[in-house]
Write a protein that holds these residues in place. Structure first.
Motif, PDB file in Angstrom:
ATOM      1  N   GLU A 150       0.861  -1.192   0.000  1.00 47.53           N
ATOM      2  CA  GLU A 150       0.000   0.000   0.000  1.00 47.53           C
ATOM      3  C   GLU A 150       0.894   1.238   0.000  1.00 47.53           C
ATOM      4  O   GLU A 150       1.652   1.455   0.944  1.00 47.53           O
ATOM      5  CB  GLU A 150      -0.887  -0.003   1.248  1.00 47.53           C
ATOM      6  CG  GLU A 150      -1.933  -1.085   1.205  1.00 47.53           C
ATOM      7  CD  GLU A 150      -2.578  -1.352   2.557  1.00 47.53           C
ATOM      8  OE1 GLU A 150      -3.565  -2.117   2.583  1.00 47.53           O
ATOM      9  OE2 GLU A 150      -2.101  -0.831   3.583  1.00 47.53           O
ATOM     10  N   LYS A 156      -0.783   2.834  -7.743  1.00 52.73           N
ATOM     11  CA  LYS A 156      -1.703   1.683  -7.687  1.00 52.73           C
ATOM     12  C   LYS A 156      -1.008   0.372  -8.025  1.00 52.73           C
ATOM     13  O   LYS A 156      -1.445  -0.699  -7.632  1.00 52.73           O
ATOM     14  CB  LYS A 156      -2.876   1.916  -8.648  1.00 52.73           C
ATOM     15  CG  LYS A 156      -3.805   3.024  -8.184  1.00 52.73           C
ATOM     16  CD  LYS A 156      -5.185   2.882  -8.842  1.00 52.73           C
ATOM     17  CE  LYS A 156      -6.187   3.878  -8.283  1.00 52.73           C
ATOM     18  NZ  LYS A 156      -5.985   5.252  -8.779  1.00 52.73           N
ATOM     19  N   PRO A 185      -1.317  -5.217   2.597  1.00 49.41           N
ATOM     20  CA  PRO A 185      -2.688  -5.711   2.754  1.00 49.41           C
ATOM     21  C   PRO A 185      -2.723  -7.169   3.198  1.00 49.41           C
ATOM     22  O   PRO A 185      -3.700  -7.615   3.803  1.00 49.41           O
ATOM     23  CB  PRO A 185      -3.286  -5.549   1.355  1.00 49.41           C
ATOM     24  CG  PRO A 185      -2.126  -5.442   0.430  1.00 49.41           C
ATOM     25  CD  PRO A 185      -0.976  -4.902   1.214  1.00 49.41           C
ATOM     26  N   HIS A 213       2.481   8.525   2.330  1.00 52.72           N
ATOM     27  CA  HIS A 213       2.366   7.059   2.345  1.00 52.72           C
ATOM     28  C   HIS A 213       3.713   6.344   2.363  1.00 52.72           C
ATOM     29  O   HIS A 213       3.968   5.467   1.549  1.00 52.72           O
ATOM     30  CB  HIS A 213       1.538   6.559   1.159  1.00 52.72           C
ATOM     31  CG  HIS A 213       0.223   7.254   1.032  1.00 52.72           C
ATOM     32  ND1 HIS A 213      -0.821   7.012   1.879  1.00 52.72           N
ATOM     33  CD2 HIS A 213      -0.208   8.198   0.157  1.00 52.72           C
ATOM     34  CE1 HIS A 213      -1.843   7.775   1.547  1.00 52.72           C
ATOM     35  NE2 HIS A 213      -1.495   8.513   0.511  1.00 52.72           N
TER      36      HIS A 213
END
Ligand code: ZN
Ligand code: ZN
Length: 308
Positions: A150, A156, A185, A213
């Motif tokens: 992530e 993406k 994840p 992030h």
């Protein structure tokens, strides 16, 4: 197998262009730098992991004569902007002897990278090999397992890699590279107990707002404990965005206030923010030993070469 860290810095490298913060001043004074994060695995063949804007100087410095394949972790410029430098490997090969260099990349990352560098495929400099999270692929002596990371809505296609190969004694070795990430994840068994872990450590302390992030060392500790590397852990993608007490540059856009800075378990003042390589390693050693963690954590630096 040799592991060579070509660069160990964040997206803009340190000392950063136009930055007068205390960290960048200290690095300039010491003659230290961290170029964009990238590394090589060299056995019978050579694998380049990420290919940022410093690729030309990095590959020249190490006199890399041949690259057998490239892994791209995600579609942020600091991880792929050097792809055009691969042209030199075609230009300097005998006219008919060059085979396009396989570049392993996810479909989603190539959606962003392709419009800029697709011509390299048309000109047979590279050949893209599309990868999918959780699916092993083989490249010569390397087995590669991409896993989903992530890293925000502008990355993406972001993946990390487990890379499996044999060492000089014929024993299987697994190296895990997280690349840039904020979370995982899923942590399948392929990721657990790797021999070596290369993990991002953009800040020392987790910032109050983690909008870019990225992973701080403070949070990386939790991932090191979950992943349980058997041998060495290497920190990479180190930046200059921690606030340093008394630094007039603390009000610049990139500096982030810590959420709750790391401090000794016995209490007291937070650990001072490391300004240079020596201080980084000392601080990390102190934190690891204070917490009684059984892990060897090495703050990687540019041009560090390790036989693994
Ligand atoms: Zn990055
Ligand atoms: Zn990134």
């Amino acid at each position: 197998m040799d592991l060579t860290f070509l660069g160990t810095g964040g997206a803009w490298g340190v000392p950063e262009l136009n930055c007068e913060c205390l960290i960048c001043r200290e690095l300039r004074q010491n003659g230290e730098k961290r170029e964009r994060t990238s590394f090589l695995l060299t056995g019978e063949t050579t694998l380049l992991i990420d290919c940022g804007p410093d690729a030309r100087s990095q590959l020249s410095r190490h006199k890399v004569e041949r690259i057998d394949a490239v892994l791209i972790s995600h579609e942020h410029g600091d991880h792929y902007m050097g792809l055009d430098e691969l042209f030199a490997y075609k230009r300097n090969s005998p006219r008919t002897a060059f085979n396009p260099i396989p570049v392993y990349v996810t479909d989603k990352s190539w959606e962003v990278i392709g419009p800029r560098f697709g011509y390299l495929e048309n000109m047979e400099v590279i050949k893209t090999n599309k990868i999918e999270p959780w699916k092993w692929v083989r490249q010569e002596e390397f087995e590669i397992f991409p896993f989903k990371t992530e890293h925000g809505s502008f990355a993406k296609g972001s993946v990390g890699f487990v890379i499996k190969f044999k060492n000089q004694h014929g024993v299987d070795v697994r190296l895990l590279y997280t690349s840039d990430f904020m979370g995982l994840p899923d942590i399948p068994s392929e990721l657990i107990r790797p021999d070596y872990l290369v993990i991002q450590s953009f800040w020392l302390n987790e910032p109050r707002h983690n909008r870019p992030h990225h992973m701080s060392f403070q949070r990386a500790i939790q991932f090191i404990e979950r992943l349980q590397p058997k041998k060495d852990t290497f920190l990479v993608h180190i930046g200059d965005a921690d606030m340093v007490e008394g630094d007039p540059a603390n009000d610049t856009a990139k500096k982030y206030e810590p959420k709750e800075p790391l401090r000794p378990l016995s209490g007291g003042d937070p650990y001072p923010i490391p300004l240079n390589q020596v201080q980084w390693q000392e601080t990390v050693n102190e934190i690891i030993s204070d917490r009684g963690l059984p892990y060897k954590v090495i703050v990687a630096y540019d041009d560090l070469r390790v036989r693994i």
